[in-house]
Design an enzyme around this catalytic site. Structure first.
Site, PDB file in Angstrom:
ATOM      1  N   LYS A   1       0.862  -1.178   0.000  1.00  0.00           N
ATOM      2  CA  LYS A   1       0.000   0.000   0.000  1.00  0.00           C
ATOM      3  C   LYS A   1       0.893   1.220   0.000  1.00  0.00           C
ATOM      4  O   LYS A   1       2.037   1.162   0.458  1.00  0.00           O
ATOM      5  CB  LYS A   1      -0.875   0.019   1.264  1.00  0.00           C
ATOM      6  CG  LYS A   1      -2.104   0.879   1.122  1.00  0.00           C
ATOM      7  CD  LYS A   1      -3.194   0.131   0.396  1.00  0.00           C
ATOM      8  CE  LYS A   1      -4.395   0.989   0.109  1.00  0.00           C
ATOM      9  NZ  LYS A   1      -5.524   0.175  -0.369  1.00  0.00           N
TER      10      LYS A   1
ATOM     11  N   ASP B   1      -7.030   4.298  -4.524  1.00  0.00           N
ATOM     12  CA  ASP B   1      -7.693   4.132  -3.223  1.00  0.00           C
ATOM     13  C   ASP B   1      -8.317   5.503  -2.933  1.00  0.00           C
ATOM     14  O   ASP B   1      -8.546   6.283  -3.873  1.00  0.00           O
ATOM     15  CB  ASP B   1      -6.687   3.700  -2.135  1.00  0.00           C
ATOM     16  CG  ASP B   1      -7.372   3.170  -0.872  1.00  0.00           C
ATOM     17  OD1 ASP B   1      -7.812   2.017  -0.858  1.00  0.00           O
ATOM     18  OD2 ASP B   1      -7.490   3.935   0.117  1.00  0.00           O
TER      19      ASP B   1
HETATM   20  P1  NDP Z   1     -12.955   7.747  -2.813  1.00  0.00           P
HETATM   21  O1  NDP Z   1     -11.906   8.757  -2.594  1.00  0.00           O
HETATM   22  O2  NDP Z   1     -13.494   7.550  -4.179  1.00  0.00           O
HETATM   23  O3  NDP Z   1     -14.205   8.036  -1.859  1.00  0.00           O
HETATM   24  C1  NDP Z   1     -14.051   8.075  -0.478  1.00  0.00           C
HETATM   25  C2  NDP Z   1     -15.388   8.430   0.158  1.00  0.00           C
HETATM   26  O4  NDP Z   1     -15.295   8.230   1.555  1.00  0.00           O
HETATM   27  C3  NDP Z   1     -15.762   9.888  -0.042  1.00  0.00           C
HETATM   28  O5  NDP Z   1     -17.152  10.007  -0.058  1.00  0.00           O
HETATM   29  C4  NDP Z   1     -15.162  10.531   1.200  1.00  0.00           C
HETATM   30  O6  NDP Z   1     -15.786  11.752   1.566  1.00  0.00           O
HETATM   31  C5  NDP Z   1     -15.390   9.479   2.248  1.00  0.00           C
HETATM   32  N1  NDP Z   1     -14.323   9.565   3.260  1.00  0.00           N
HETATM   33  C6  NDP Z   1     -13.009   9.344   3.066  1.00  0.00           C
HETATM   34  N2  NDP Z   1     -12.300   9.553   4.185  1.00  0.00           N
HETATM   35  C7  NDP Z   1     -13.194   9.894   5.107  1.00  0.00           C
HETATM   36  C8  NDP Z   1     -13.081  10.234   6.470  1.00  0.00           C
HETATM   37  N3  NDP Z   1     -11.899  10.244   7.108  1.00  0.00           N
HETATM   38  N4  NDP Z   1     -14.229  10.519   7.124  1.00  0.00           N
HETATM   39  C9  NDP Z   1     -15.437  10.512   6.483  1.00  0.00           C
HETATM   40  N5  NDP Z   1     -15.589  10.199   5.178  1.00  0.00           N
HETATM   41  C10 NDP Z   1     -14.500   9.894   4.516  1.00  0.00           C
HETATM   42  O7  NDP Z   1     -12.350   6.389  -2.235  1.00  0.00           O
HETATM   43  P2  NDP Z   1     -12.814   4.882  -2.503  1.00  0.00           P
HETATM   44  O8  NDP Z   1     -14.279   4.835  -2.730  1.00  0.00           O
HETATM   45  O9  NDP Z   1     -11.907   4.316  -3.524  1.00  0.00           O
HETATM   46  O10 NDP Z   1     -12.444   4.184  -1.124  1.00  0.00           O
HETATM   47  C11 NDP Z   1     -13.388   4.043  -0.064  1.00  0.00           C
HETATM   48  C12 NDP Z   1     -12.954   2.916   0.864  1.00  0.00           C
HETATM   49  O11 NDP Z   1     -12.892   1.694   0.115  1.00  0.00           O
HETATM   50  C13 NDP Z   1     -11.563   3.068   1.485  1.00  0.00           C
HETATM   51  O12 NDP Z   1     -11.575   2.477   2.763  1.00  0.00           O
HETATM   52  C14 NDP Z   1     -10.666   2.252   0.561  1.00  0.00           C
HETATM   53  O13 NDP Z   1      -9.504   1.827   1.219  1.00  0.00           O
HETATM   54  C15 NDP Z   1     -11.609   1.096   0.262  1.00  0.00           C
HETATM   55  N6  NDP Z   1     -11.305   0.325  -0.937  1.00  0.00           N
HETATM   56  C16 NDP Z   1     -11.185   0.911  -2.163  1.00  0.00           C
HETATM   57  C17 NDP Z   1     -10.941   0.146  -3.286  1.00  0.00           C
HETATM   58  C18 NDP Z   1     -10.901   0.721  -4.648  1.00  0.00           C
HETATM   59  O14 NDP Z   1     -10.784  -0.051  -5.605  1.00  0.00           O
HETATM   60  N7  NDP Z   1     -11.010   2.027  -4.829  1.00  0.00           N
HETATM   61  C19 NDP Z   1     -10.751  -1.329  -3.170  1.00  0.00           C
HETATM   62  C20 NDP Z   1     -10.971  -1.858  -1.841  1.00  0.00           C
HETATM   63  C21 NDP Z   1     -11.219  -1.047  -0.788  1.00  0.00           C
HETATM   64  P3  NDP Z   1     -15.035  13.135   1.271  1.00  0.00           P
HETATM   65  O15 NDP Z   1     -15.088  13.319  -0.206  1.00  0.00           O
HETATM   66  O16 NDP Z   1     -15.835  14.132   2.023  1.00  0.00           O
HETATM   67  O17 NDP Z   1     -13.653  12.979   1.803  1.00  0.00           O
HETATM   68  O1  2IT Z   2      -7.814  -1.688  -0.903  1.00  0.00           O
HETATM   69  C1  2IT Z   2      -7.745  -2.147  -2.055  1.00  0.00           C
HETATM   70  O2  2IT Z   2      -7.887  -3.364  -2.278  1.00  0.00           O
HETATM   71  C2  2IT Z   2      -7.492  -1.226  -3.172  1.00  0.00           C
HETATM   72  N1  2IT Z   2      -7.431  -0.020  -2.952  1.00  0.00           N
HETATM   73  C3  2IT Z   2      -7.324  -1.753  -4.567  1.00  0.00           C
HETATM   74  C4  2IT Z   2      -5.930  -2.248  -4.789  1.00  0.00           C
HETATM   75  C5  2IT Z   2      -5.598  -2.636  -6.210  1.00  0.00           C
HETATM   76  O3  2IT Z   2      -4.402  -2.886  -6.435  1.00  0.00           O
HETATM   77  O4  2IT Z   2      -6.468  -2.703  -7.078  1.00  0.00           O
END
Ligand code: NDP
Ligand code: 2IT
Length: 445
Positions: free
Chosen positions: A126, A166
């Site tokens: 990561k 992420d």
């Molecule tokens: P994005 O940046 O696209 O969206 C994040 C969302 O979560 C936004 O709505 C944001 O609000 C909110 N958010 C983030 N941090 C905080 C915080 N500290 N407190 C409150 N709200 C928060 O990220 P992703 O959708 O990609 O990721 C979301 C989650 O999913 C994370 O935990 C990530 O690790 C996990 N994840 C992502 C993957 C991927 O493929 N993208 C794969 C597996 C897991 P705001 O805009 O107001 O900050």
């Molecule tokens: O938390 C996760 O699994 C991710 N942000 C995606 C990682 C990836 O390499 O696609």
């Protein structure tokens, strides 16, 4: 935690002071491993737990960049290459002001086991930065990404380390990162990053994959309980990549999502969230979720609100770590929630998880539920390696198969280890054994 593992955990805490999220993630895995060491004494003898809890490599670097006023800004970049027993280092990059070493280590540690569950040849890593993309211009984002990659590129490679997105890192950022990598190395090395745009080497379904995959997992959890998603009332926190495509697939499978959020507040729309509007506000215009209420007069915006107070049958936390406290979990259970599927990484506190187990509701932990994103990243690598490009339908079918398999294996393993219905034990044991066997085979390295 079993008696012989406790001292190992204490030592890990002492060696990594202050890294509370890392301690939390390690503890959750170690608590599942007592019975594994009984069946596999060689893992104890070869110190697999101690080795798997220590990153293979940690890189911390300066990221200087210039804002639009010409002022120099300095951020900190991280890449923690945690474990490569099963394949190249693989895992996302997070740009958020809260990022620190402990958070990147917890995410990297979780990634090792999540990636093992996919059964694809990928190790765990990561990275990210404490850079805050909010309010930055496109040019500032580009300059930051270029500076970040100018240091990181030397550690990457299609056979070494392959990042993705992420929080705060999506298609736009990956484009700027890939552009700079290509420029510095003079190589169009598609496989060095995943989540690329479909017209420049990306895979179809990668954008949707984490959310869709999480919903497939929840569908399987419901199937075991002889239920379906049809007509279920759902709440999804966040409104980013994972939240949006979780809501999309929930809707397609007949459920009704009535609330989503961002870090400023919560939108409740009893008629069902208007996803086209959320996509436009968040993906295209990069606005706040509060603006949703300007378009739907009967939707309510709760500034600073707590989404877990909204009654639902299915809760899918899709924002960030530790967003569900013990009280939030009690609230969910009291309001009739029957399934929790974690799209975000480690969104439930230890106390919250205990509440879910005590209540006997179906609880799907992140490393199993959200593995569809990285699994599709591995499918992207496969397409890049063969210079191929698959259709949406074909790729989505593969994602569905992978998630259905992860569900089946974690469910079976939980039963085999005397914890029926406990997906935490199922996921940790399945993944740990896979990583540990590879580490044993590769010797003391
Ligand atoms: P994005 O940046 O696209 O969206 C994040 C969302 O979560 C936004 O709505 C944001 O609000 C909110 N958010 C983030 N941090 C905080 C915080 N500290 N407190 C409150 N709200 C928060 O990220 P992703 O959708 O990609 O990721 C979301 C989650 O999913 C994370 O935990 C990530 O690790 C996990 N994840 C992502 C993957 C991927 O493929 N993208 C794969 C597996 C897991 P705001 O805009 O107001 O900050
Ligand atoms: O938390 C996760 O699994 C991710 N942000 C995606 C990682 C990836 O390499 O696609």
């Amino acid at each position: 935690m079993s008696k012989n593992i406790e001292p190992i955990y204490r030592q890990i805490k002492d060696r990594n002071p202050g890294e509370t999220e890392f301690h939390q993630a390690v503890r959750e895995v170690l608590e599942s491993l007592g019975p594994v060491l009984v069946r596999h004494p060689e893992f104890a003898e070869l110190k697999i737990i101690e080795r798997v809890s220590e990153p293979e490599r940690q890189i911390i670097f300066r990221v200087p960049w210039q804002d639009d006023r010409g002022e120099i800004r300095i951020n900190r970049g991280f890449r923690v290459e945690f474990n490569s027993a099963l394949g190249v280092y693989k895992g996302g990059l997070r740009f958020h002001p809260s990022v620190n070493l402990g958070i990147i280590k917890f995410l990297g540690f979780e990634q090792v086991f999540k990636n093992a569950l996919t059964c694809q040849p990928i190790g765990g890593a990561k990275g990210g930065s404490d850079f805050d993309p909010k309010g930055k211009s496109d040019n500032e984002i580009m300059r930051f990404c270029q500076s970040f990659m100018t240091e990181l590129y030397r550690h990457l490679g299609e056979h070494t380390d392959v990042p993705a997105g992420d929080i705060g890192v999506g298609g736009r950022e990956l484009g700027y990162l890939f552009g700079q990598y290509k420029r510095i190395t003079n190589r169009y090395e598609s496989t060095v990053l995943t989540g690329k745009g479909v017209h420049w080497g990306g895979s179809r379904v990668r954008t949707e994959a984490t959310g869709y995959g999480a919903v497939y997992f929840v569908r399987e959890m419901l199937k075991i309980r002889r239920q379906s998603l049809e007509g279920k009332i759902c709440v999804v926190s966040g409104s980013g990549n994972v939240a949006i495509y979780t809501m999309e697939k929930l809707g397609k499978l007949g459920a009704r999502v009535i609330a989503c959020s961002d870090s400023n507040g919560v939108i409740v729309d009893e008629k069902g969230i208007d996803l086209d509007l959320v996509k436009r506000l968040k993906e295209v215009e990069r606005r706040r979720i509060a603006d949703y209420a300007n378009y739907h007069k009967d939707a309510k915006y709760l500034a600073g609100g707590n989404i877990w107070k909204i009654p639902c049958q299915i809760a899918m936390p899709s924002a960030t770590q530790n967003e569900i406290s013990g009280d939030d979990a009690r609230q969910l259970v009291n309001n009739g929630c029957i399934v929790v599927g974690e799209g975000a990484n480690m969104p439930t506190t230890r106390e919250g998880v205990k509440v879910f187990f005590d209540a006997g509701i179906a609880y799907g932990p992140s490393k199993a539920v959200n593995a569809g994103g990285v699994a599709t990243s591995a499918l992207e690598m496969q397409q890049n390696a063969s210079r191929d490009s698959w259709s949406f339908e074909f790729t989505e079918r593969k994602l569905d198969e992978i998630m259905t398999n992860i569900h089946a294996r974690t469910h079976e393993t939980a039963e085999e280890y005397g914890a029926p219905g406990n997906y935490v034990v199922g996921a940790n044991v399945t993944a740990f054994i896979r990583v540990a066997n590879a580490m044993v085979a590769l010797g003391c390295i």
